[in-house]
Scaffold this active site. Structure first.
Site, mmCIF file in Angstrom:
data_model
loop_
_atom_site.group_PDB
_atom_site.id
_atom_site.type_symbol
_atom_site.label_atom_id
_atom_site.label_comp_id
_atom_site.label_asym_id
_atom_site.label_seq_id
_atom_site.Cartn_x
_atom_site.Cartn_y
_atom_site.Cartn_z
ATOM 1 N N LYS A 71 0.852 -1.194 0.000
ATOM 2 C CA LYS A 71 0.000 0.000 0.000
ATOM 3 C C LYS A 71 0.890 1.247 0.000
ATOM 4 O O LYS A 71 1.760 1.402 0.870
ATOM 5 C CB LYS A 71 -0.840 -0.011 1.276
ATOM 6 C CG LYS A 71 -2.305 0.265 1.082
ATOM 7 C CD LYS A 71 -2.990 0.080 2.414
ATOM 8 C CE LYS A 71 -4.429 0.463 2.356
ATOM 9 N NZ LYS A 71 -5.025 0.442 3.696
HETATM 10 C C1 E4P Z 1 -8.325 1.459 3.610
HETATM 11 O O1 E4P Z 1 -7.600 0.620 3.147
HETATM 12 C C2 E4P Z 1 -8.175 2.071 4.951
HETATM 13 O O2 E4P Z 1 -7.498 1.159 5.785
HETATM 14 C C3 E4P Z 1 -9.478 2.338 5.635
HETATM 15 O O3 E4P Z 1 -10.583 1.949 4.870
HETATM 16 C C4 E4P Z 1 -9.589 3.653 6.310
HETATM 17 O O4 E4P Z 1 -10.846 3.752 6.916
HETATM 18 P P1 E4P Z 1 -11.199 4.817 8.052
HETATM 19 O O5 E4P Z 1 -11.510 6.110 7.394
HETATM 20 O O6 E4P Z 1 -12.420 4.230 8.727
HETATM 21 O O7 E4P Z 1 -10.016 4.884 8.971
#
Ligand code: E4P
Length: 221
Positions: free
Chosen positions: A85
């Site tokens: 990522k």
């Molecule tokens: C995506 O890969 C992120 O880990 C995640 O969806 C972030 O979500 P949040 O806004 O609830 O922290």
């Protein structure tokens, strides 16, 4: 649409996996920090359990460091389903190009506009993660960018998958599916909320109660 869990909690992943509906997992530094365990051990454990893509995020912010960190995660986790990522920043685009050129799958995270997704796909990302909930939080319709990204990717036949992220409730999941997102990643609480419906519970209780009215010897057929 594929269903991913957005968590680093192995108990949640094990539970969802046992339901037979889990296609992959996304993690991020905040989720991993919450577990208080060694990062690579957590990723290894998830990869051993789940066959689908498992996203592990870099925490460096220069191109060279992101490339080094991404390759290091791949090598030390040693599982074919790891996806690196990378955040949607200028340095990140270069890292996406370098890693994807070497056959490493990249999930571009922190996408908040459709043109950001376009650039990530052009750089070679396998997944783009638009953050729906965080846009809704600031009164922007998060789903609008899923619609735009879908149209753009279809127009130009990009192979990059749209991974709807920052999902906060079952309606987000419905909207993501209606708009053609390839994947929705969600917290375990949202997955549980999808299963539950009061009419399902009431209906089941009624069926079981009515069944009791049938004499024992007539229940076996
Ligand atoms: C995506 O890969 C992120 O880990 C995640 O969806 C972030 O979500 P949040 O806004 O609830 O922290």
């Amino acid at each position: 649409m594929k269903i991913f869990l957005d968590t680093a909690d192995i108990r949640e992943i094990r539970e969802a996996h046992s339901w037979g509906i889990l296609d992959g997992v996304t993690t991020n530094p905040s989720l991993v920090a919450k577990e208080g365990k060694d990062f690579l051990d957590v990723v290894r454990e998830i990869c051993a359990l789940v066959q689908g893509p498992v996203s592990a995020e870099v925490v460096s912010t220069t191109t060279d460091e992101m490339i080094r960190e991404g390759k290091d995660i791949m090598r030390r986790v040693g599982a074919p389903n790891v996806v690196i990522k990378i955040p949607m920043i200028r340095e990140g685009l270069r890292a996406i190009r370098a890693l994807s050129s070497e056959g490493i799958r990249v999930n571009t995270t922190l996408i908040f506009t459709a043109p950001q997704a376009l650039l990530a796909a052009k750089a070679g990302a396998s997944f783009v993660s638009p953050f729906i909930g965080r846009l809704d939080d600031i009164s922007h319709l998060g789903m609008d960018i899923v619609r735009d990204i879908r149209a753009i990717f279809d127009n130009y036949d990009f192979k990059c998958e749209i991974l709807a992220a920052s999902i906060r409730n079952p309606l987000h999941v419905v909207d993501a599916a209606r708009l053609g997102a390839d994947i929705a990643t969600m917290p375990f609480s949202v997955l549980e909320a999808i299963i539950k419906h009061p009419l399902t519970d009431i209906g089941l209780q009624r069926f079981l109660k009515d069944w009791e009215k049938l004499p024992q010897q007539m229940r076996k057929g």
